[in-house]
Design a protein around this motif. Structure first.
Motif, PDB file in Angstrom:
ATOM      1  N   ASP A   1       0.788  -1.232   0.000  1.00 14.11           N
ATOM      2  CA  ASP A   1       0.000   0.000   0.000  1.00 14.11           C
ATOM      3  C   ASP A   1       0.825   1.290   0.000  1.00 14.11           C
ATOM      4  O   ASP A   1       0.336   2.340   0.337  1.00 14.11           O
ATOM      5  CB  ASP A   1      -0.947   0.015   1.209  1.00 14.11           C
ATOM      6  CG  ASP A   1      -2.316   0.549   0.824  1.00 14.11           C
ATOM      7  OD1 ASP A   1      -2.735   0.297  -0.318  1.00 14.11           O
ATOM      8  OD2 ASP A   1      -2.946   1.218   1.656  1.00 14.11           O
ATOM      9  N   GLU A   2       2.083   1.193  -0.392  1.00 13.91           N
ATOM     10  CA  GLU A   2       2.937   2.372  -0.411  1.00 13.91           C
ATOM     11  C   GLU A   2       2.929   2.977  -1.814  1.00 13.91           C
ATOM     12  O   GLU A   2       3.085   2.263  -2.809  1.00 13.91           O
ATOM     13  CB  GLU A   2       4.361   1.952  -0.016  1.00 13.91           C
ATOM     14  CG  GLU A   2       5.353   3.071   0.067  1.00 13.91           C
ATOM     15  CD  GLU A   2       6.793   2.547   0.169  1.00 13.91           C
ATOM     16  OE1 GLU A   2       7.718   3.347   0.034  1.00 13.91           O
ATOM     17  OE2 GLU A   2       6.960   1.324   0.349  1.00 13.91           O
ATOM     18  N   LEU A   3       2.735   4.291  -1.889  1.00 12.51           N
ATOM     19  CA  LEU A   3       2.729   4.978  -3.178  1.00 12.51           C
ATOM     20  C   LEU A   3       4.141   4.994  -3.757  1.00 12.51           C
ATOM     21  O   LEU A   3       5.083   5.374  -3.075  1.00 12.51           O
ATOM     22  CB  LEU A   3       2.241   6.409  -2.952  1.00 12.51           C
ATOM     23  CG  LEU A   3       1.290   7.029  -3.965  1.00 12.51           C
ATOM     24  CD1 LEU A   3       0.073   6.168  -4.166  1.00 12.51           C
ATOM     25  CD2 LEU A   3       0.893   8.427  -3.500  1.00 12.51           C
ATOM     26  N   LEU A   4       4.273   4.572  -5.026  1.00 13.46           N
ATOM     27  CA  LEU A   4       5.588   4.510  -5.660  1.00 13.46           C
ATOM     28  C   LEU A   4       5.729   5.683  -6.621  1.00 13.46           C
ATOM     29  O   LEU A   4       5.102   5.717  -7.672  1.00 13.46           O
ATOM     30  CB  LEU A   4       5.735   3.178  -6.410  1.00 13.46           C
ATOM     31  CG  LEU A   4       5.544   1.922  -5.543  1.00 13.46           C
ATOM     32  CD1 LEU A   4       5.616   0.671  -6.403  1.00 13.46           C
ATOM     33  CD2 LEU A   4       6.566   1.878  -4.426  1.00 13.46           C
ATOM     34  N   GLN A   5       6.540   6.648  -6.258  1.00  4.51           N
ATOM     35  CA  GLN A   5       6.567   7.901  -7.008  1.00  4.51           C
ATOM     36  C   GLN A   5       7.783   8.102  -7.891  1.00  4.51           C
ATOM     37  O   GLN A   5       7.904   9.130  -8.551  1.00  4.51           O
ATOM     38  CB  GLN A   5       6.430   9.078  -6.038  1.00  4.51           C
ATOM     39  CG  GLN A   5       5.042   9.095  -5.409  1.00  4.51           C
ATOM     40  CD  GLN A   5       4.895  10.155  -4.355  1.00  4.51           C
ATOM     41  OE1 GLN A   5       5.603  10.150  -3.366  1.00  4.51           O
ATOM     42  NE2 GLN A   5       3.979  11.083  -4.577  1.00  4.51           N
ATOM     43  N   ALA A   6       8.676   7.129  -7.916  1.00  2.00           N
ATOM     44  CA  ALA A   6       9.799   7.242  -8.838  1.00  2.00           C
ATOM     45  C   ALA A   6       9.266   7.143 -10.267  1.00  2.00           C
ATOM     46  O   ALA A   6       8.342   6.378 -10.532  1.00  2.00           O
ATOM     47  CB  ALA A   6      10.809   6.125  -8.573  1.00  2.00           C
TER      48      ALA A   6
END
Ligand code: SF4
Length: 102
Positions: free
Chosen positions: A53-58
């Motif tokens: 559930d962690e947003l992946l912003q790379a």
């Protein structure tokens, strides 16, 4: 001699998905279809999420597509107004759903 029965029915190739934020319109259709996989950040753009559930912003970050969610993810890619959801095989990175799929 003999055959290895364990190789039968191994299922389909694992898939992963990424979003090209440069083209995202921020309408949130993907997050409605597959909230387990996509989420809008406070910048108004959609990102994929990791399994926990962690947003992946790379840029170009990918996340595995869980098989039970494949239909929702594929529908998201089809409906995405920005044509910016890319689903590809993990093994050879060939896009199978999305704007660059054959
Ligand atoms: S459906 Fe496409 S354009 Fe709309 S928020 Fe999701 S990634 Fe962005």
């Amino acid at each position: 001699m003999g055959h290895d029965a364990r190789t039968v029915g191994e299922g389909q190739d694992p898939l992963e998905v990424w979003i090209d934020q440069d083209l995202c319109t921020g309408d949130g259709i993907c997050a409605q279809y597959a909230p387990e996989v996509f989420e809008l950040d406070i910048d108004g753009l959609a990102y994929v999420k990791s399994g926990d559930d962690e947003l992946l912003q790379a840029p170009g970050a990918t996340t595995p597509v869980p098989l039970p969610l494949l239909r929702d993810v594929v529908d998201s890619a089809k409906e995405c107004p920005g044509d910016c959801i890319h689903v590809r095989r993990v093994s050879d990175k060939v896009e199978v759903y999305g704007p660059d799929a054959e």
